[in-house]
Design an enzyme around this catalytic site. Structure first.
Site, mmCIF file in Angstrom:
data_model
loop_
_atom_site.group_PDB
_atom_site.id
_atom_site.type_symbol
_atom_site.label_atom_id
_atom_site.label_comp_id
_atom_site.label_asym_id
_atom_site.label_seq_id
_atom_site.Cartn_x
_atom_site.Cartn_y
_atom_site.Cartn_z
ATOM 1 N N CYS A 119 0.833 -1.216 0.000
ATOM 2 C CA CYS A 119 0.000 0.000 0.000
ATOM 3 C C CYS A 119 0.861 1.256 0.000
ATOM 4 O O CYS A 119 1.909 1.307 0.631
ATOM 5 C CB CYS A 119 -0.886 0.039 1.240
ATOM 6 S SG CYS A 119 -2.359 -0.964 1.128
ATOM 7 N N PRO A 125 9.089 2.666 7.046
ATOM 8 C CA PRO A 125 10.495 2.272 6.919
ATOM 9 C C PRO A 125 10.772 0.907 7.550
ATOM 10 O O PRO A 125 10.054 0.451 8.429
ATOM 11 C CB PRO A 125 11.237 3.377 7.679
ATOM 12 C CG PRO A 125 10.236 3.921 8.637
ATOM 13 C CD PRO A 125 8.907 3.795 7.969
#
Length: 421
Positions: A119, A125
């Site tokens: 998505c 991260p």
């Protein structure tokens, strides 16, 4: 390509069943790579495109995978000679593919995994994953869009403190540490029910994981794990979405297999609005009156309000009087669906990390496009109560996380079709 067409105005009634959890089955499938003996059988597996993707990743790594969609079962035999590389072709489709790195490091002592996709909601991260692997003794470097990880003498238990309770990092580190030498203690971990399900699965395979669901998880590494049968927990996000479908239409629906303990923050907010939730052993009956009260919502890591329910909650709040503020603290860039709601005449604006809703919106049908998985469901929810016809496109997002969503709503009385165009 498909689109979903909804004619709004129908009140939902009846009973609907919740599938196995997407966010539980993906890490459990990757954890199957840890078993060097026997095969694992996973049941209550939802028929989702993400499950097909992760199965393809496991097959690429030379595990034997059999997926019976009709039975909702996957057989995984990872007692084979595993390969070390998870290629971009599959990993780019889905972020959860990064979860093969922990098991590969644990089994082989080395792994090559392409940087992930999935998505488009914020940076998401993977530094926390890498930090954990390095603490366990792995050497990591990034090159040509791949993460290369290796150990000289195997992984060794240690103390790890996460900067943020990342779900993926918590899962990846648990899996890596399960076969490491000695004891690993991870602090500031994610506490989601899906973490508990993963820990239970590893323990069933012969692992020693304690503390899942709390702030600190302890793993005593074992020499080997073996395949077992495991049932995936129900999907609390699908359950929450179906509960809101009942509430937004002011309906009367029994949501079977909704687990109260998995949704406490959502339940609290819905009850604060005036939604009636009658929990029983096997699910919850949902009813709602015409006038719902305004509430403010702030997303937080579990057990706080889930970011994966934010867009669906916005849809419901659009149907309540008063001023409402929704603050997103987990992911940046997760208000892309607001522009689509506005196409439906929603009185909503975004200021920084907050969305503000003024009064009760008279929603009108429009052509809208899903911007991510949960936004797809939320736009369909809005379409259930909008005047006229709503068309939702970009259903590839919806299919990543919901099984036959339109059919379930149709069975409850929604005027909804999925058509090819």
């Amino acid at each position: 390509m498909d689109k979903i067409v909804i004619k709004g105005g129908n009140r939902l009634t009846g009973e609907v069943k919740v599938e196995g959890a997407k966010n539980a089955v993906l890490p459990v499938l990757t954890a199957s790579l840890l078993a060097s003996e026997g095969q694992s059988k996973l049941v209550n597996v939802p028929d989702l495109s993400d499950v097909v993707t992760i199965n393809n990743v496991l097959s690429t790594l030379n595990a034997n995978v059999e997926y019976n969609k009709e039975e909702g079962a996957v057989l995984v035999d990872a007692s084979t000679t595993l390969k070390e590389e998870a290629p971009y072709e599959y990993v780019s489709k889905m972020r959860a593919s990064i979860l093969v790195m922990g098991p590969l490091l644990a089994r082989l002592g080395h792994a090559i995994v392409a940087l992930p996709g999935g998505c488009a909601i914020g940076a998401r991260p993977i530094e926390q994953h890498i930090k954990g692997f390095e603490a366990l003794g792995a050497e990591i470097h990034l090159e040509n869009g791949n993460i290369y990880a290796s150990t000289k003498d195997g992984l060794k238990g240690t103390d790890i403190h996460l900067d943020f309770p990342s779900v993926g990092a918590t899962q990846n580190i648990i899996m890596a540490a399960s076969l490491a030498k000695g004891k690993t203690v991870i602090e500031n971990v994610a506490k989601e029910p899906e973490i508990v399900d993963l820990a239970n699965y590893i323990n069933e395979m012969g692992g020693k994981v304690t503390g899942a669901g709390t702030d600190t998880i302890t793993i005593h590494g074992v020499e080997k794990l073996r395949g077992v049968e495991h049932s995936i927990i129900p999907d609390r996000i699908e359950a929450g979405t179906l509960i809101i479908a009942a509430a937004i239409t002011r309906g009367d629906v029994f949501v079977r297999d909704a687990v109260k303990e998995h949704m406490t923050s959502l339940i609290y907010k819905l009850e604060e609005m005036g939604v009636n939730l009658d929990f029983q052993e096997d699910g919850v009956r949902v009813t709602a009156e015409d006038e719902l009260k305004p509430v403010d919502v702030k997303t937080l890591p579990h057990p706080g309000f889930p970011t994966d329910m934010q867009s669906q909650m916005i849809a419901l709040l659009l149907t309540a009087e008063g001023h409402k503020v929704i603050t997103e603290t987990v992911f940046e860039n997760r208000f892309m669906h607001v522009a689509e709601f506005r196409r439906m005449n929603a009185n909503i604006t975004v200021e920084g990390r907050s969305a503000k809703i003024q009064g009760k919106s008279q929603l009108q049908g429009a052509q809208v496009k899903a911007t991510d998985l949960r936004a797809a469901a939320a736009l369909i929810l809005a379409g259930l109560v909008a005047e006229g016809t709503t068309q939702v496109t970009e259903l590839k997002h919806l299919d990543r996380g919901y099984v036959n969503f339109h059919e379930k709503l149709k069975s409850l009385g929604a005027n909804i079709e999925r058509v090819n165009y």
